[in-house]
Design a protein around this motif. Structure first.
Motif, short mmCIF file in Angstrom:
data_model
loop_
_atom_site.label_atom_id
_atom_site.label_comp_id
_atom_site.label_asym_id
_atom_site.label_seq_id
_atom_site.Cartn_x
_atom_site.Cartn_y
_atom_site.Cartn_z
N PHE A 90 7.66 7.40 -3.91
CA PHE A 90 6.52 7.97 -4.62
C PHE A 90 5.54 8.58 -3.62
O PHE A 90 5.01 7.88 -2.76
CB PHE A 90 5.84 6.89 -5.46
CG PHE A 90 4.69 7.37 -6.30
CD1 PHE A 90 4.78 8.51 -7.08
CD2 PHE A 90 3.50 6.64 -6.33
CE1 PHE A 90 3.72 8.93 -7.87
CE2 PHE A 90 2.44 7.05 -7.12
CZ PHE A 90 2.55 8.20 -7.88
N LYS A 91 5.34 9.87 -3.74
CA LYS A 91 4.35 10.56 -2.91
C LYS A 91 3.03 10.51 -3.66
O LYS A 91 2.70 11.40 -4.45
CB LYS A 91 4.77 12.01 -2.65
CG LYS A 91 6.13 12.15 -2.01
CD LYS A 91 6.14 11.60 -0.61
CE LYS A 91 7.48 11.86 0.05
NZ LYS A 91 8.06 10.74 0.70
N ALA A 92 2.30 9.44 -3.43
CA ALA A 92 1.07 9.19 -4.17
C ALA A 92 0.04 10.28 -3.90
O ALA A 92 -0.35 10.49 -2.75
CB ALA A 92 0.50 7.82 -3.80
N PRO A 93 -0.39 10.97 -4.95
CA PRO A 93 -1.37 12.05 -4.76
C PRO A 93 -2.76 11.48 -4.46
O PRO A 93 -3.14 10.42 -4.96
CB PRO A 93 -1.35 12.78 -6.11
CG PRO A 93 -0.95 11.73 -7.09
CD PRO A 93 -0.01 10.81 -6.36
N LYS A 94 -3.50 12.20 -3.63
CA LYS A 94 -4.87 11.78 -3.33
C LYS A 94 -5.76 12.10 -4.51
O LYS A 94 -5.73 13.21 -5.04
CB LYS A 94 -5.39 12.46 -2.07
CG LYS A 94 -4.65 11.99 -0.86
CD LYS A 94 -5.31 12.43 0.41
CE LYS A 94 -4.48 11.88 1.55
NZ LYS A 94 -5.09 12.01 2.82
N PRO A 95 -6.56 11.12 -4.94
CA PRO A 95 -7.43 11.34 -6.10
C PRO A 95 -8.44 12.46 -5.87
O PRO A 95 -8.99 12.59 -4.78
CB PRO A 95 -8.16 10.01 -6.26
CG PRO A 95 -7.34 9.02 -5.53
CD PRO A 95 -6.68 9.76 -4.41
N PHE B 71 -7.81 12.05 -13.57
CA PHE B 71 -6.80 12.16 -12.52
C PHE B 71 -5.65 11.17 -12.76
O PHE B 71 -4.47 11.53 -12.69
CB PHE B 71 -7.43 11.91 -11.15
CG PHE B 71 -6.43 11.83 -10.05
CD1 PHE B 71 -5.95 12.98 -9.44
CD2 PHE B 71 -5.93 10.60 -9.64
CE1 PHE B 71 -5.01 12.90 -8.44
CE2 PHE B 71 -4.98 10.52 -8.64
CZ PHE B 71 -4.52 11.67 -8.04
N MET B 72 -5.99 9.91 -13.02
CA MET B 72 -4.95 8.88 -13.19
C MET B 72 -4.06 9.17 -14.40
O MET B 72 -2.85 8.96 -14.35
CB MET B 72 -5.59 7.49 -13.33
CG MET B 72 -6.21 6.97 -12.04
SD MET B 72 -5.04 6.73 -10.69
CE MET B 72 -4.06 5.37 -11.32
N THR B 73 -4.65 9.65 -15.49
CA THR B 73 -3.88 9.87 -16.72
C THR B 73 -3.12 11.20 -16.72
O THR B 73 -2.27 11.40 -17.59
CB THR B 73 -4.77 9.79 -17.96
OG1 THR B 73 -5.80 10.78 -17.87
CG2 THR B 73 -5.40 8.41 -18.11
N THR B 74 -3.40 12.04 -15.76
CA THR B 74 -2.70 13.33 -15.72
C THR B 74 -1.93 13.48 -14.41
O THR B 74 -0.72 13.27 -14.37
CB THR B 74 -3.69 14.51 -15.91
OG1 THR B 74 -4.71 14.44 -14.90
CG2 THR B 74 -4.32 14.47 -17.29
N VAL B 75 -2.58 13.79 -13.32
CA VAL B 75 -1.93 14.09 -12.05
C VAL B 75 -1.10 12.90 -11.56
O VAL B 75 0.08 13.04 -11.21
CB VAL B 75 -2.96 14.51 -10.98
CG1 VAL B 75 -2.30 14.71 -9.62
CG2 VAL B 75 -3.71 15.76 -11.42
N ARG C 12 0.86 -1.18 0.00
CA ARG C 12 0.00 0.00 0.00
C ARG C 12 0.89 1.23 0.00
O ARG C 12 1.94 1.26 0.63
CB ARG C 12 -0.89 0.03 1.24
CG ARG C 12 -2.02 -0.94 1.16
CD ARG C 12 -3.03 -0.67 2.29
NE ARG C 12 -3.87 -1.82 2.45
CZ ARG C 12 -3.66 -2.78 3.35
NH1 ARG C 12 -2.67 -2.69 4.19
NH2 ARG C 12 -4.47 -3.81 3.43
N ASN C 13 0.43 2.25 -0.71
CA ASN C 13 1.08 3.56 -0.69
C ASN C 13 -0.06 4.56 -0.58
O ASN C 13 -0.77 4.80 -1.55
CB ASN C 13 1.89 3.78 -1.97
CG ASN C 13 2.60 5.13 -1.97
OD1 ASN C 13 2.14 6.08 -1.37
ND2 ASN C 13 3.72 5.19 -2.66
N GLY C 14 -0.24 5.10 0.62
CA GLY C 14 -1.37 5.99 0.85
C GLY C 14 -2.67 5.22 0.59
O GLY C 14 -2.82 4.08 1.03
N PRO C 15 -3.57 5.80 -0.18
CA PRO C 15 -4.85 5.12 -0.44
C PRO C 15 -4.76 4.04 -1.54
O PRO C 15 -5.74 3.38 -1.84
CB PRO C 15 -5.75 6.26 -0.91
CG PRO C 15 -4.82 7.24 -1.53
CD PRO C 15 -3.53 7.15 -0.73
#
Length: 182
Positions: free
Chosen positions: A59-64, A71-75, A37-40
């Motif tokens: 990897f600082k996984a961004p919150k969706p 979101f997945m394809t950009t941020v 797991r990495n964040g959510p």
């Protein structure tokens, strides 16, 4: 090397992975996990342990936010590219960036991230990556109509890949993403 399997069940993403580290004809059973797991997010990688280490620890996984596809394809991909480049893993060939392949579970959805940073979501609700993927996909397909718990389906898929692929080895590990509440 590797088989990573994932499936969506009751709003949660479940992943399973093997422990093989393969170099030529040599297999090393690795202690460091290919799924985590990495964040959510729940993630499971193939391609390179270095890439996996970066996904897991750097990897600082961004919150969706907002539309998850966008979101997945950009941020998400932009943050991923930065992490892999800074970690020395991303490659550039003929001006095209390349990374590796892994599964990502988030908000009850399962995605495959391919080495060209393409994001794919399987319509079947399950996916597999790595050298044992075809064996695992066959097992996931064969068990889709059966009333089996997710862990059992993942175990059967991992066992099929381990039986038929020289690049897959137990012990098998499992991780489940947090349940997405709509």
């Amino acid at each position: 090397m590797t088989v990573i399997v994932g499936l969506v069940h009751d709003g949660r993403v479940h992943l399973g992975g093997d422990s093989a580290g393969v170099c030529g004809l040599r297999v090393t059973v690795r202690r460091d996990p290919k799924i985590f797991r990495n964040g959510p997010y729940a993630m499971g990688f193939t391609t390179s342990f270095r890439m996996g280490q970066l996904l897991h620890h750097a990897f600082k996984a961004p919150k969706p936010k907002g539309d998850l596809d966008r979101f997945m394809t950009t941020v998400f991909v932009d943050r991923l590219r930065t992490c892999l480049t800074e970690g020395g893993w991303a490659r550039k060939d003929s001006e095209q960036e390349q990374a590796g392949t892994f599964l990502v579970g988030i908000q009850g959805r399962l995605f495959t991230v391919y080495d060209d940073y393409q994001i794919a979501e399987p319509a079947d609700g399950y996916a597999a990556v790595g050298c044992g993927d075809e064996f695992a996909l066959g097992a996931l397909h064969a068990t889709a109509g059966l009333d089996l718990k997710p862990r059992k389906r993942l175990t059967l898929a991992l066992a099929a890949a381990g039986h038929h692929s020289a690049g897959v080895s137990a012990p098998f590990r499992y991780v489940t993403a947090r349940k997405h509440l709509s």
